[in-house]
Design a protein around this motif. Structure first.
Motif, PDB file in Angstrom:
ATOM      1  N   UNK A  11       0.842  -1.193   0.000  1.00 29.48           N
ATOM      2  CA  UNK A  11       0.000   0.000   0.000  1.00 29.48           C
ATOM      3  C   UNK A  11       0.877   1.243   0.000  1.00 29.48           C
ATOM      4  N   UNK A  12       0.226   2.400   0.098  1.00 27.44           N
ATOM      5  CA  UNK A  12       0.938   3.667   0.213  1.00 27.44           C
ATOM      6  C   UNK A  12       0.010   4.680   0.859  1.00 27.44           C
ATOM      7  N   UNK A  13       0.556   5.748   1.413  1.00 23.99           N
ATOM      8  CA  UNK A  13      -0.282   6.721   2.120  1.00 23.99           C
ATOM      9  C   UNK A  13      -1.384   7.324   1.252  1.00 23.99           C
ATOM     10  N   UNK A  14      -1.086   7.562  -0.031  1.00 19.28           N
ATOM     11  CA  UNK A  14      -2.090   8.214  -0.881  1.00 19.28           C
ATOM     12  C   UNK A  14      -3.303   7.331  -1.117  1.00 19.28           C
ATOM     13  N   UNK A  15      -3.097   6.028  -1.344  1.00 22.39           N
ATOM     14  CA  UNK A  15      -4.264   5.169  -1.551  1.00 22.39           C
ATOM     15  C   UNK A  15      -5.045   4.988  -0.250  1.00 22.39           C
ATOM     16  N   UNK A  16      -4.356   5.043   0.878  1.00 23.78           N
ATOM     17  CA  UNK A  16      -5.071   4.957   2.158  1.00 23.78           C
ATOM     18  C   UNK A  16      -5.923   6.203   2.378  1.00 23.78           C
ATOM     19  N   UNK A  17      -5.398   7.370   2.001  1.00 21.70           N
ATOM     20  CA  UNK A  17      -6.180   8.605   2.097  1.00 21.70           C
ATOM     21  C   UNK A  17      -7.361   8.552   1.139  1.00 21.70           C
ATOM     22  N   UNK A  18      -7.138   8.051  -0.071  1.00 28.17           N
ATOM     23  CA  UNK A  18      -8.238   7.927  -1.036  1.00 28.17           C
ATOM     24  C   UNK A  18      -9.331   7.017  -0.493  1.00 28.17           C
ATOM     25  N   UNK A  19      -8.955   5.882   0.069  1.00 25.01           N
ATOM     26  CA  UNK A  19      -9.947   4.966   0.630  1.00 25.01           C
ATOM     27  C   UNK A  19     -10.677   5.599   1.814  1.00 25.01           C
ATOM     28  N   UNK A  20      -9.936   6.317   2.653  1.00 22.44           N
ATOM     29  CA  UNK A  20     -10.556   6.994   3.798  1.00 22.44           C
ATOM     30  C   UNK A  20     -11.545   8.057   3.329  1.00 22.44           C
ATOM     31  N   UNK A  21     -11.171   8.823   2.311  1.00 21.14           N
ATOM     32  CA  UNK A  21     -12.053   9.876   1.817  1.00 21.14           C
ATOM     33  C   UNK A  21     -13.304   9.273   1.183  1.00 21.14           C
TER      34      UNK A  21
ATOM     35  N   UNK B 224     -10.388  13.583  -5.929  1.00 15.52           N
ATOM     36  CA  UNK B 224     -11.546  13.571  -6.836  1.00 15.52           C
ATOM     37  C   UNK B 224     -12.440  12.392  -6.491  1.00 15.52           C
ATOM     38  N   UNK B 225     -13.630  12.696  -6.002  1.00 15.05           N
ATOM     39  CA  UNK B 225     -14.618  11.667  -5.669  1.00 15.05           C
ATOM     40  C   UNK B 225     -15.496  11.399  -6.884  1.00 15.05           C
ATOM     41  N   UNK B 226     -15.731  10.139  -7.165  1.00  8.34           N
ATOM     42  CA  UNK B 226     -16.628   9.749  -8.255  1.00  8.34           C
ATOM     43  C   UNK B 226     -17.674   8.809  -7.657  1.00  8.34           C
ATOM     44  N   UNK B 227     -18.912   9.241  -7.702  1.00  4.81           N
ATOM     45  CA  UNK B 227     -20.015   8.564  -7.023  1.00  4.81           C
ATOM     46  C   UNK B 227     -21.024   8.008  -8.014  1.00  4.81           C
ATOM     47  N   UNK B 228     -21.422   6.760  -7.785  1.00  4.87           N
ATOM     48  CA  UNK B 228     -22.553   6.158  -8.501  1.00  4.87           C
ATOM     49  C   UNK B 228     -23.599   5.878  -7.440  1.00  4.87           C
ATOM     50  N   UNK B 229     -24.812   6.343  -7.693  1.00  3.30           N
ATOM     51  CA  UNK B 229     -25.848   6.214  -6.681  1.00  3.30           C
ATOM     52  C   UNK B 229     -27.174   5.785  -7.285  1.00  3.30           C
ATOM     53  N   UNK B 230     -27.928   5.066  -6.492  1.00  2.00           N
ATOM     54  CA  UNK B 230     -29.301   4.728  -6.831  1.00  2.00           C
ATOM     55  C   UNK B 230     -30.135   5.004  -5.589  1.00  2.00           C
TER      56      UNK B 230
ATOM     57  N   UNK C 285     -27.703  17.410  -1.554  1.00  2.00           N
ATOM     58  CA  UNK C 285     -27.339  16.583  -0.403  1.00  2.00           C
ATOM     59  C   UNK C 285     -25.922  16.039  -0.564  1.00  2.00           C
ATOM     60  N   UNK C 286     -25.564  15.606  -1.781  1.00  2.00           N
ATOM     61  CA  UNK C 286     -24.222  15.063  -2.027  1.00  2.00           C
ATOM     62  C   UNK C 286     -23.146  16.128  -1.816  1.00  2.00           C
ATOM     63  N   UNK C 287     -23.379  17.332  -2.282  1.00  2.00           N
ATOM     64  CA  UNK C 287     -22.389  18.405  -2.119  1.00  2.00           C
ATOM     65  C   UNK C 287     -22.190  18.757  -0.639  1.00  2.00           C
ATOM     66  N   UNK C 288     -23.277  18.764   0.116  1.00  2.00           N
ATOM     67  CA  UNK C 288     -23.162  19.024   1.566  1.00  2.00           C
ATOM     68  C   UNK C 288     -22.400  17.902   2.260  1.00  2.00           C
ATOM     69  N   UNK C 289     -22.654  16.658   1.869  1.00  3.10           N
ATOM     70  CA  UNK C 289     -21.936  15.526   2.462  1.00  3.10           C
ATOM     71  C   UNK C 289     -20.443  15.621   2.154  1.00  3.10           C
ATOM     72  N   UNK C 290     -20.102  16.012   0.916  1.00  3.69           N
ATOM     73  CA  UNK C 290     -18.690  16.176   0.546  1.00  3.69           C
ATOM     74  C   UNK C 290     -18.034  17.240   1.409  1.00  3.69           C
ATOM     75  N   UNK C 291     -18.724  18.321   1.612  1.00  2.00           N
ATOM     76  CA  UNK C 291     -18.193  19.441   2.387  1.00  2.00           C
ATOM     77  C   UNK C 291     -18.034  19.089   3.863  1.00  2.00           C
ATOM     78  N   UNK C 292     -18.930  18.272   4.388  1.00  2.00           N
ATOM     79  CA  UNK C 292     -18.997  18.069   5.828  1.00  2.00           C
ATOM     80  C   UNK C 292     -18.456  16.746   6.355  1.00  2.00           C
ATOM     81  N   UNK C 293     -18.036  15.828   5.490  1.00  2.00           N
ATOM     82  CA  UNK C 293     -17.478  14.593   6.056  1.00  2.00           C
ATOM     83  C   UNK C 293     -16.138  14.935   6.715  1.00  2.00           C
ATOM     84  N   UNK C 294     -15.815  14.287   7.835  1.00  2.00           N
ATOM     85  CA  UNK C 294     -14.600  14.631   8.570  1.00  2.00           C
ATOM     86  C   UNK C 294     -13.312  14.537   7.753  1.00  2.00           C
ATOM     87  N   UNK C 295     -13.206  13.567   6.827  1.00  2.00           N
ATOM     88  CA  UNK C 295     -11.982  13.466   6.030  1.00  2.00           C
ATOM     89  C   UNK C 295     -11.893  14.632   5.051  1.00  2.00           C
TER      90      UNK C 295
END
Length: 142
Positions: free
Chosen positions: A45-55, A98-104, A116-126
């Motif tokens: 692994x590496x720190x960047x992929x861990x940050x990506x997974x956390x985000x 860069x977050x890429x979301x697929x939702x149903x 709602x998605x934009x607010x969640x992006x702004x407010x998640x702790x990561x």
């Protein structure tokens, strides 16, 4: 809220060094990392992929709770995150996530979903801890 922890050990220095990273939950236990896993294609692994997974995971859970709070009870969310690292004068900086979301989400309008998605992006702790540019693209499936 409980405190969470992770740890890393690195033996040797620079390109010749090898490291291991672990998490409190043991989801990662002595996972290898080093120059080869970060800048080449060695297993580990590496720190960047861990940050990506956390985000990705933080944002997805924040959105799930925000949608539930808005009265929706069914749906599926899948997010990937791509973290960009650029060289700067001092070394390297994470400049973008860069977050890429697929939702149903049955019954939601595209406008309400985007809000709602934009607010969640702004407010998640990561998202709050990252100082990088953050983008969100999404696909809302019928």
């Amino acid at each position: 809220m409980p405190t969470r922890s992770g740890s890393a050990r690195y033996e040797g220095l620079g390109k010749d060094g090898k490291g291991w990273v672990s998490t409190q939950s043991h989801a990662l236990s002595q996972q290898p990392y080093g120059f080869g896993t970060r800048f080449e294609n060695e297993p580990g692994t590496n720190p960047e992929e861990l940050i990506a997974a956390a985000h990705a995971s933080c944002f997805t859970m924040a959105l799930s709770f925000a949608l539930a709070g808005a009265g929706y009870s069914d749906g599926a969310l899948e997010t990937s995150a791509k973290v960009t690292v650029e060289k700067d004068g001092e070394g390297f900086t994470i400049t973008k996530s860069a977050l890429d979301l697929r939702a149903k989400v049955p019954g939601i309008s595209p406008e309400e979903f985007e809000k709602i998605a934009r607010e969640a992006k702004k407010n998640c702790p990561v998202s709050k801890v990252l100082n990088a540019e953050m983008t969100l693209s999404h696909t809302l499936e019928g």
